[in-house]
Design an enzyme around this catalytic site. Structure first.
Site, mmCIF file in Angstrom:
data_model
loop_
_atom_site.group_PDB
_atom_site.id
_atom_site.type_symbol
_atom_site.label_atom_id
_atom_site.label_comp_id
_atom_site.label_asym_id
_atom_site.label_seq_id
_atom_site.Cartn_x
_atom_site.Cartn_y
_atom_site.Cartn_z
ATOM 1 N N HIS A 1 -25.857 21.314 -27.959
ATOM 2 C CA HIS A 1 -25.723 21.687 -26.552
ATOM 3 C C HIS A 1 -25.865 23.201 -26.393
ATOM 4 O O HIS A 1 -25.877 23.942 -27.371
ATOM 5 C CB HIS A 1 -24.367 21.245 -25.993
ATOM 6 C CG HIS A 1 -24.289 19.791 -25.672
ATOM 7 N ND1 HIS A 1 -23.969 18.848 -26.621
ATOM 8 C CD2 HIS A 1 -24.517 19.102 -24.519
ATOM 9 C CE1 HIS A 1 -23.978 17.645 -26.063
ATOM 10 N NE2 HIS A 1 -24.308 17.776 -24.792
ATOM 11 N N LYS B 1 -21.049 25.425 -23.622
ATOM 12 C CA LYS B 1 -20.195 24.236 -23.722
ATOM 13 C C LYS B 1 -18.935 24.577 -24.513
ATOM 14 O O LYS B 1 -19.009 25.183 -25.582
ATOM 15 C CB LYS B 1 -20.944 23.076 -24.371
ATOM 16 C CG LYS B 1 -20.164 21.768 -24.342
ATOM 17 C CD LYS B 1 -21.054 20.576 -24.689
ATOM 18 C CE LYS B 1 -20.254 19.274 -24.681
ATOM 19 N NZ LYS B 1 -19.659 18.983 -23.361
#
Length: 273
Positions: free
Chosen positions: A159, A163
């Site tokens: 990600h 995040k």
């Protein structure tokens, strides 16, 4: 556009997901944007939600007080942080509103609170609202039933740099789908970190690896590796709109439910496949 069947409120409307949820709600037949919420003290309070999302004026202005918009929505969609989500959850229970939860990073107590609240109101709680990811979860169950007892299982996820939780909620959902198909508890077989001298791989475990870099929207792979062959099942998201569209679709489906705990496999009718 068809007459609205459900009015939605979007929490965290000024965030990346919030803006795309506004776009999705405005574009989907049967859905009306009823309210858009930002934190108390935000400089965006009073701004038009549609203009914020780049779709043009809607007449729905950003507010921070749920009480002020309680008559303007049927279902709240929330992709914020666990502490905020639980506060919204209590409000929805008190006012008999449905809730779609895409927030990740809950501890066991938070998850228990969501399940308990779903005995009174309808809740869709999913780690990932993409149609493709939820089809993948079903494929993982099938693969685990055939190969899970004798292969090495690893889950790799990547990600963007912003995040804040790891492994991702989707990666954990993948692990739970595989462990469930093998009649195991993920907590008892998951391996989340390897460093230094680890010894040989312990049979029957499910390994997790995490990447955080750049602007990666979301990539997830499950590997079933044997000697001489392996299967890899991968999903890659290139736009957050796939999550936003799925969440709004879930809100539309949820309007017909009186109460209960659901996930996207219920929304997509995947449980009987």
């Amino acid at each position: 556009m068809q007459e609205a069947q459900v009015r939605v409120a979007i929490a965290g409307a000024n965030g990346r997901m919030g803006r795309q949820l506004i776009q999705a709600a405005l574009a989907m037949d049967g859905v009306a944007l009823g309210a858009a919420l930002v934190r108390e003290g935000s400089t965006l309070l009073g701004a038009d939600a549609g203009e914020l999302a780049g779709t043009g004026a809607t007449g729905v202005t950003l507010k921070s007080n749920l009480e002020a918009v309680k008559d303007d929505f049927d279902v709240l969609i929330d992709f914020t942080r666990p502490e905020g989500t639980l506060a919204y959850l209590a409000f929805c229970r008190a006012h008999n509103k449905g809730m779609v939860i895409g927030t990740t990073g809950f501890d066991d107590a938070g998850k228990a609170a969501i399940h308990e609240t779903a005995t009174a109101i309808p809740v869709v709680f999913a780690a990932n609202f993409s149609v493709g990811v939820n089809v993948m979860l079903k494929l993982l169950e099938k693969a685990a039933q055939v190969m899970g007892d004798y292969t090495d299982i690893e889950i790799i996820e990547a990600h963007h740099r912003h995040k804040v939780d790891a492994p991702s909620g989707t990666a954990l959902a993948m692990g739970e789908a595989i462990a469930g198909a093998l009649n195991k508890d993920l907590k008892s077989c998951a391996v989340y970190a390897r460093e230094g001298y680890t010894g040989e791989r312990v049979p029957g475990t499910i390994g997790f690896a995490t990447v955080r870099a750049g602007d990666i929207v979301g990539e997830h792979t499950a590997m079933f590796a044997d000697i001489g062959e392996r299967i890899e099942i991968t999903h890659k998201a290139s736009s957050r709109m796939t999550f936003a569209n799925g969440a709004v679709r879930a809100a539309l489906w949820l309007k017909a439910q009186k109460k209960g705990f659901f996930d996207m496999r219920d929304v997509l009718n995947l449980n009987d496949l």
